[in-house]
Design an enzyme around this catalytic site. Sequence first.
Site, PDB file in Angstrom:
ATOM      1  N   ASP A   1     -93.569  13.248  35.279  1.00 17.08           N
ATOM      2  CA  ASP A   1     -94.337  14.467  35.575  1.00 17.08           C
ATOM      3  C   ASP A   1     -93.400  15.629  35.923  1.00 17.08           C
ATOM      4  OD1 ASP A   1     -93.583  13.601  38.081  1.00 17.08           O
ATOM      5  OD2 ASP A   1     -95.610  13.525  38.915  1.00 17.08           O
ATOM      6  N   SER A   2     -92.082  15.370  35.926  1.00 16.78           N
ATOM      7  CA  SER A   2     -91.117  16.476  36.025  1.00 16.78           C
ATOM      8  C   SER A   2     -91.291  17.437  34.851  1.00 16.78           C
ATOM      9  CB  SER A   2     -89.678  15.951  36.054  1.00 16.78           C
ATOM     10  OG  SER A   2     -89.406  15.166  34.911  1.00 16.78           O
TER      11      SER A   2
ATOM     12  N   GLU B   1     -85.286   7.248  44.396  1.00 18.36           N
ATOM     13  CA  GLU B   1     -84.751   8.587  44.160  1.00 18.36           C
ATOM     14  C   GLU B   1     -84.159   9.167  45.446  1.00 18.36           C
ATOM     15  OE1 GLU B   1     -87.393  11.246  42.084  1.00 18.36           O
ATOM     16  OE2 GLU B   1     -86.065  12.970  42.357  1.00 18.36           O
TER      17      GLU B   1
END
Length: 278
Positions: free
Chosen positions: A42-43, A185
Amino acid sequence: MRPADLLTCKQEGRPIAVLTAWDALSAALVEEAGADAILVGDSLAMVVLGHATTLPVTLEEMVMHTRAVGRGLQRPANQQPLIITDLPFLSYQCGLDQAVAAAGQVLKNSPAAAVKLEGGEPETLAVVDRLVRSGIPVMGHLGLTPQSVHRLGYRRQAKDPISQERLKRSARDLQAAGCFALVLEHVPAELAGALSQELQIPVIGIGAGEECDGQVRVTADLLGLTAKQPPFCPPLLQGRELCVDALRGWVGGLQPAPPTTPTTPAAPHYSEPSPLDH
Ligand code: KIV
């Protein structure tokens, strides 16, 4: 590649390479580069749709981009990278049935064979459990989770021992709930390394050190195409500058069109009598 093949990679000690793609062009590049899996992250909300965060992207947009990614793949189907699509913000947080419907929409209407979702709270674990039991492979995502930007910011996560223990617990819970892999992340390398050792499922790091079972990168960041790169993803090349310089050279090299010599129109052999002739 299928989700289970990533587990085989881990068992055989082969590092797993995951790259994001958002359309046919980027998918073709990533496939040719030999990535094991493509993440339609979704980046793309920020990278290609120009939003300030990942929150606004819709499920329909994620499906549309995943279909474009599928169209870009050139290899025979059984040799293509695994496609994993992010479930966007609020597509899986509003009830189990809605989460199954959202993930089902991705798998039914695009070439994705798995979905990724963020977080390790009890509600998220229930979603993972329900999706997996519905036959939908799920990748987890802990640490910096961009869908929680308004709560966590884009800061490095799990810096103190208490939050490290909390993250470890969530990682174990996600594995127990049935995730086939886990993205970590922007967390300390020692934590990611320890979890890669401990968990059976592959741990895929981004800004999480070298000791993970695999690495994932936002392709546009890696190619230096985005205006602002995250500190934990140094670009491999200055792609933006290279492209702009090349395009500027083309724009600047355009020559004015040569002057045209005016041509006298040929006299007609015969002209209709005009009503004014009378
Ligand atoms: O959306 C995305 O690209 C991601 C990666 C940063 C892991 O979730």
